[in-house]
Each structure stands twice: as C-alpha cells, then as structure tokens.
Design an enzyme around this catalytic site. Structure first.
Site, PDB file in Angstrom:
ATOM      1  N   SER A   9       0.835  -1.203   0.000  1.00 54.81           N
ATOM      2  CA  SER A   9       0.000   0.000   0.000  1.00 54.81           C
ATOM      3  C   SER A   9       0.865   1.246   0.000  1.00 54.81           C
ATOM      4  CB  SER A   9      -0.900   0.012   1.251  1.00 54.81           C
ATOM      5  OG  SER A   9      -1.521   1.269   1.439  1.00 54.81           O
ATOM      6  N   TYR A  27      -2.372  -0.673  10.423  1.00 59.57           N
ATOM      7  CA  TYR A  27      -2.490  -1.094   9.027  1.00 59.57           C
ATOM      8  C   TYR A  27      -1.234  -0.719   8.247  1.00 59.57           C
ATOM      9  CZ  TYR A  27      -4.156  -1.040   4.156  1.00 59.57           C
ATOM     10  OH  TYR A  27      -4.288  -1.240   2.800  1.00 59.57           O
TER      11      TYR A  27
END
Length: 299
Positions: free
Chosen positions: A191, A204
């Site tokens: 990501s 995350y």
C-alpha cells in the site's frame, strides 16, 4: 471504450472536477461490494486477453471483490485457472466466479479464515486437487480499523490486523512454495501507506510496511529458484474496505487528495498483476509497482 468514471461532485468553470462518492458506510468488515454506491468498476470490457497465463494456475486471496476481483477477472481473460480464497462474502465471490466463467475461464472458490495457518494448507490442497499445480500466488486480503490515536488500538485489533494483513501472507507462501517451480510468481499487495504512513491507520500501515519488506527479502531468498516475488502498492482504490472502515464523511471525499483528484477503480490495477504474473516481467524481482493517482513515493 475506457469505462466512464462515476462523478458526484459539483462542476464549476474555475475549479477542476472532483470525484466524490455518496456518503455511506457498512457495519462490518470486510464489507460487501453488493451494497456499495456506486459499485466498483472491476472489469474493462476493452481489455482483451492474449493468453499470457494460459495453462497456469493462480491463487488469489481476497479475490471476491475489489482489487482481488479485478485481478481474478483479468487472469481469467488471460487463460489462467483461478482459485479465490475469501472470508465470508459469498455473494461477491459467487458473482466473481460467474463473471470469470462467462468469459470462458476456470474459477473455484474456497471460504477460509486465512489468519490461521491451517487455512492456507486447505487452500493449497484444494487448488492441487482441482488443477494439479500452482504457478501464481497473489496475497491480497487485508483489513483496517482507523483510530484517532495509537492509544485507541486494542490488543485485539492489533492482533487481527497483523494476522490478516501479514501473517496470512507468510502462511500462504509457506504452503505454496513446495509446489511451485522455476518461473512461478508471488505477488503481494502492499500500500501507499507503507511509504507515506497514515495518521489514523497506524497498525495497518505497519503491516503494509512489513509486506513491502517481506517482498524484498523473499525475492532475494528465492532468486536462485527462479521464483519471482514482487508487489503492487495501491493508493486510494474504491473497494468494500472503504465504506466498511471509514465514516460517511470520509467516504464522500475518498481519493480527492491524490494529484489526479480522484480515487482509483479496481480494474485500473488489474494489468499490473497480469504483468507481474506473466513472463513479460521475467527480469523484475523484489520490486513494487505504485498505482496511486500520481503520488511520488520512494521505493
């Protein structure tokens, strides 16, 4: 024709168009694509497969919706047999399977909790039973729980986020490696948060940093075997994870802070996964492709 992007913002002569989404939220993760408005665009009708993956078998975790679904459809168009591992989004998964089969592809589904190592073994065994080989692994499943402060991240949340986002990747890799041969490909979804961070997605972001480093380290470890390991680092992409984890206000402006002033759609990432899975990327190893709407990041 390139799929038309949904538009919900105001248009003015002195201001660029800004894509936004209707305010919405879903009560649970991993979220349901069926309940999203608008539905994510997972397939580009103009994308024509050229059998780049003919005769190959791919496992895609989180392949029921979003980015994983788009990759699964593209893999099917390219001639691959596709095994989709997902948690419990049965309607989304069955729709994905139906699409792939309607395009002439092969697709099977296996609902599992990939935070457990036994689940990875189950996925691999069912894939071998059906197709006798494994050539591609796409680690893509993920979860996220925004918090205003690190002090609000509970032990339970931390454990669930790491088990889903990074432990499952280790478990799947360990399960498939004994059955992979030279020329096989492992693709990990990381990501943009691994490179830029995110003040409300601390745990995350930490898992995605781990995915990036796993990709680099494993590529070095497996280089002599001929098995390549690469990654894709999406920016903001319109998937069920978004209304499942953010507030309605955050959803309504999701993606507007990119240089391109919009969120991406899953189909816009699918060709990157095809590239990394195919022999076209035979000289690419340990690398990450950044598909994020124009943000310049290191790595």
């Amino acid at each position: 024709m390139y799929p038309e992007m949904p538009y919900y913002g105001e248009k003015t002569k002195n201001k660029k168009e800004t894509l936004t989404f209707p305010p919405q939220s879903q009560p649970t993760l991993p979220g349901q694509e069926q309940e999203m408005d608008p539905r994510p665009i997972v397939d580009n009708p103009e994308y024509q497969g050229s059998q780049k993956l003919k005769g190959k078998t791919a496992i895609i975790t989180g392949g029921d919706s979003g980015i994983g679904k788009a990759a699964a459809i593209a893999f099917g168009k390219e001639g691959a047999n596709v095994m989709i591992a997902y948690l419990n989004e049965h309607q989304d998964a069955e729709e994905t399977q139906k699409i792939i089969r309607s395009l002439g592809g092969e697709c099977l589904l296996v609902p599992v909790d990939l935070s457990k190592t036994s689940a990875a073994q189950k996925v691999v065994q069912q894939t071998l039973n059906a197709y006798s080989q494994i050539d591609i692994l796409v680690n893509n499943c993920a979860t996220q729980y925004p918090q205003k402060s690190i002090m609000d991240i509970t032990e339970q949340q931390l454990e669930l986020t790491f088990k889903t986002n990074i432990f499952s990747y280790f478990f799947m890799i360990q399960a498939v490696l004994p059955h992979m041969k030279s020329g096989a490909s492992i693709i990990n979804t990381t990501s943009i948060t691994a490179y830029k961070g995110n003040k409300e997605l601390i745990d995350y972001s930490a898992t995605k940093g781990a995915v990036t480093t796993l990709t680099r380290s494993l590529s070095l470890s497996l280089a002599d075997t001929g098995i390549r390991v690469n990654g894709v680092a999406p920016g903001p992409i319109w998937t069920p994870l978004i209304p499942g984890s953010f507030t309605e206000d955050n959803v309504s402006t999701f993606g507007n802070n990119t240089p391109m002033k919009r969120a991406g759609q899953p189909f816009e990432l699918a060709p990157a996964y095809v590239y990394l899975a195919s022999d076209d990327s035979a000289f690419m190893n340990g690398q990450v492709l950044h598909i994020n709407g124009g943000d310049i990041v290191n790595g």
